[in-house]
Design an enzyme around this catalytic site. Structure first.
Site: not given
Length: 225
Positions: A7, A9
């Site tokens: 991922d 953020d």
């Protein structure tokens, strides 16, 4: 070859301040009261339309909020004061993984492809990630589409794939795809939310993550999904 998906953020990049600021600007532009900081961060990982549906309700001006957010984010990003720093240990970990012959790296993020392109350009990561899945390419997390497409593109099997993320959406997506969900504690959601969503190992530093990934890459059967 094993596939390690990240991922962005809350996992690679500490973007919380600019995300909260852009959300507040978007809500103000639409004449709405902005959510609290905690609530703003709780939806990071979802695609924008899904995120604003949660924050403003299904009858809210979702399209307007999405466009106002995009404009606000782009404007804020022009100011160096709003730089999105990498979390400690990110560069070392990615360099280590990129140098291994048994690992392929990928991204699975709620960001747009334009947002990811900016990230790659800023950090010189164009040759680091072999596959990139964004909100423009698949349904929003926790739907497994991003991971399934990444595995298909790279020829990877679920037992040879790991998803590293900081949110319950990442863990749910990984579970739905049948891959190993590894949670990180330094992101935008509490550890309890990761555990409840089915995280396998939960790590508290990139050094710990490297140890988990070393075991996974060497003998993945030892870490149960």
């Amino acid at each position: 070859m094993k596939l390690v998906l990240f991922d962005v953020d809350g996992t690679l990049v500490d973007s919380q301040n600019i995300i909260v600021a852009a959300q507040r600007m978007a809500f103000a532009a639409c004449g709405l009261e902005p959510p609290s900081r905690e609530r703003s961060l709780s939806i990071v990982g979802l695609s924008l339309a899904e995120a604003f549906t949660v924050l403003a309700g299904p009858k809210g001006p979702i399209a307007g909020l999405v466009e106002a957010y995009k404009d606000s984010f782009h404007s804020l990003r022009q100011d160096p004061a709003n730089a999105e720093p990498l979390f400690p240990g990110v560069e070392r970990c990615l360099e280590w993984l990129h140098g291994r012959e048994d690992a392929m790296l990928g991204i699975a993020t709620g960001k747009s492809r334009r947002g990811v392109a900016h990230l790659l350009e800023r950090h010189g990561w164009h040759d680091v990630f072999s596959v990139i899945q964004t909100a423009d390419d698949a349904p929003s997390k926790p739907h497994p589409g991003m991971i399934l497409q990444a595995m298909r593109e790279m020829g990877a099997q679920p037992q040879d794939t790991v998803m590293v993320g900081d949110s319950s959406f990442d863990m749910g997506m990984a579970r739905a795809a049948g891959v190993l969900p590894v949670g990180v504690s330094w992101g935008f959601q509490p550890v309890a939310a990761l555990a409840e969503a089915g995280a396998g190992p939960i790590v508290h530093s990139y050094a710990e993550l490297e140890a988990v990934l070393t075991e996974f890459l060497n003998e993945p059967s030892k870490i149960s999904v």
